[in-house]
Design a protein around this motif. Sequence first.
Motif, PDB file in Angstrom:
ATOM      1  N   PHE A 206      -6.109  -8.993 -21.151  1.00 15.31           N
ATOM      2  CA  PHE A 206      -4.610  -8.608 -20.956  1.00 15.31           C
ATOM      3  C   PHE A 206      -4.119  -8.079 -19.495  1.00 15.31           C
ATOM      4  O   PHE A 206      -5.220  -7.465 -19.061  1.00 15.31           O
ATOM      5  CB  PHE A 206      -4.301  -7.354 -21.995  1.00 15.31           C
ATOM      6  N   GLN A 207      -3.439  -8.534 -18.972  1.00 16.61           N
ATOM      7  CA  GLN A 207      -3.135  -8.445 -17.577  1.00 16.61           C
ATOM      8  C   GLN A 207      -1.967  -7.399 -17.375  1.00 16.61           C
ATOM      9  O   GLN A 207      -1.037  -7.557 -17.955  1.00 16.61           O
ATOM     10  CB  GLN A 207      -2.784  -9.501 -16.849  1.00 16.61           C
ATOM     11  N   PHE A 208      -1.933  -6.348 -16.752  1.00 11.13           N
ATOM     12  CA  PHE A 208      -1.133  -5.015 -16.709  1.00 11.13           C
ATOM     13  C   PHE A 208      -0.846  -5.028 -15.272  1.00 11.13           C
ATOM     14  O   PHE A 208      -1.627  -4.306 -14.744  1.00 11.13           O
ATOM     15  CB  PHE A 208      -1.750  -3.754 -17.566  1.00 11.13           C
ATOM     16  N   GLY A 209       0.556  -5.107 -15.035  1.00 13.50           N
ATOM     17  CA  GLY A 209       0.748  -5.166 -13.620  1.00 13.50           C
ATOM     18  C   GLY A 209       1.741  -3.846 -13.299  1.00 13.50           C
ATOM     19  O   GLY A 209       1.815  -3.126 -13.826  1.00 13.50           O
ATOM     20  N   GLY A 210       2.505  -4.115 -12.229  1.00 13.31           N
ATOM     21  CA  GLY A 210       3.436  -2.907 -11.913  1.00 13.31           C
ATOM     22  C   GLY A 210       4.898  -3.315 -12.077  1.00 13.31           C
ATOM     23  O   GLY A 210       5.192  -4.253 -12.733  1.00 13.31           O
ATOM     24  N   LEU A 211       5.674  -2.740 -11.278  1.00 18.57           N
ATOM     25  CA  LEU A 211       7.045  -3.162 -11.394  1.00 18.57           C
ATOM     26  C   LEU A 211       7.489  -4.299 -10.661  1.00 18.57           C
ATOM     27  O   LEU A 211       8.593  -4.539 -10.730  1.00 18.57           O
ATOM     28  CB  LEU A 211       8.096  -1.703 -11.032  1.00 18.57           C
ATOM     29  N   THR A 212       6.790  -4.974  -9.754  1.00 22.49           N
ATOM     30  CA  THR A 212       7.245  -6.282  -9.280  1.00 22.49           C
ATOM     31  C   THR A 212       6.073  -7.171  -9.561  1.00 22.49           C
ATOM     32  O   THR A 212       4.929  -6.926  -9.866  1.00 22.49           O
ATOM     33  CB  THR A 212       7.204  -6.056  -7.663  1.00 22.49           C
ATOM     34  N   ARG A 213       6.567  -8.309  -9.727  1.00 16.99           N
ATOM     35  CA  ARG A 213       5.893  -9.472  -9.967  1.00 16.99           C
ATOM     36  C   ARG A 213       4.409  -9.476  -9.021  1.00 16.99           C
ATOM     37  O   ARG A 213       3.221 -10.025  -9.635  1.00 16.99           O
ATOM     38  CB  ARG A 213       6.505 -10.719  -9.826  1.00 16.99           C
ATOM     39  N   THR A 214       4.307  -8.949  -7.974  1.00 15.56           N
ATOM     40  CA  THR A 214       3.205  -9.249  -7.131  1.00 15.56           C
ATOM     41  C   THR A 214       2.421  -8.187  -6.957  1.00 15.56           C
ATOM     42  O   THR A 214       1.359  -8.005  -6.466  1.00 15.56           O
ATOM     43  CB  THR A 214       3.563  -9.754  -5.580  1.00 15.56           C
ATOM     44  N   ALA A 215       2.642  -6.888  -7.669  1.00 11.66           N
ATOM     45  CA  ALA A 215       1.750  -5.817  -7.550  1.00 11.66           C
ATOM     46  C   ALA A 215       0.432  -6.167  -8.470  1.00 11.66           C
ATOM     47  O   ALA A 215       0.474  -7.106  -9.089  1.00 11.66           O
ATOM     48  CB  ALA A 215       2.569  -4.691  -8.464  1.00 11.66           C
ATOM     49  N   LYS A 216      -0.637  -5.376  -7.930  1.00  8.07           N
ATOM     50  CA  LYS A 216      -1.817  -5.875  -8.458  1.00  8.07           C
ATOM     51  C   LYS A 216      -2.013  -5.607  -9.921  1.00  8.07           C
ATOM     52  O   LYS A 216      -1.442  -4.514 -10.534  1.00  8.07           O
ATOM     53  CB  LYS A 216      -3.005  -4.949  -7.611  1.00  8.07           C
TER      54      LYS A 216
END
Length: 216
Positions: free
Chosen positions: A155-165
């Motif tokens: 599962f990929q869990f990112g941030g509040l922007t699409r480009t956040a790591k």
Amino acid sequence: MTADLFSDQMESQVMLADGAYWLRSFALPQADAVCAMLIEHLKNYPPQQMMTPMGYSMSVRTTSFGEFGWVSSKQGYGYAVKNSFTNESWPPIPESFFDLAQRAANQAGYVNFKPDTCLINVYEIGDKMGLHQDKDEADFSQPIVSVSLGLPVTFQFGGLTRTAKTLKVPLSHGDVVVWGADSRLCFHGVLPLKAGTHGTLGQRRINLTFRKAGKM
Ligand code: MD3
Ligand code: FE
């Protein structure tokens, strides 16, 4: 990158971010009973491939339990009280599923969670879900509870922007994750399901997400 805390196999509850709690094996005691009920439900309410907002067909197949279900077509997408493919409503969320979701929410500090839909995503080998946000629910103060069953996946869990790591989280049969508050609108996705065979579900992964889709 996989965070160090994931290498500690003894840690059963991991905070992934503010408001997001990974409850490893939380659903394991109920998992076989849940899978048996799901297999029956899938016979009567076959999962279907939905469309992305961009008009592409998703690889994952979806069906639902509850007052609302998730549907999409060329006409649009969102929560509805009837399946647009069949013109039928969905059966209520089984009490044992509802209880499991509510106990997980409580464990993560979200009291009084009353989901009105349980989305069922069925992944076959190679199926994936691109990075996206879940923002079609009426009330973002309510968390989402997800239950992983069958084959493991990254599962990929990112941030509040699409480009956040993004953090990579290995989700296994019986794992539950609760997402609310500051993590409720984080981008997330699922990498392609790797080949394998699970003892209960075979060559599949099934993910349940419990949500409050409608108004209070
Ligand atoms: C993080 N499903 O149906 S569940 C979806 O495994 C979806 O089938 C994935 O994303 C699956 O929309 C992931 C975990 C999840 C669900 C909702 C979230 C993670 C979330 C909402 C906000 C942040
Ligand atoms: Fe999502």
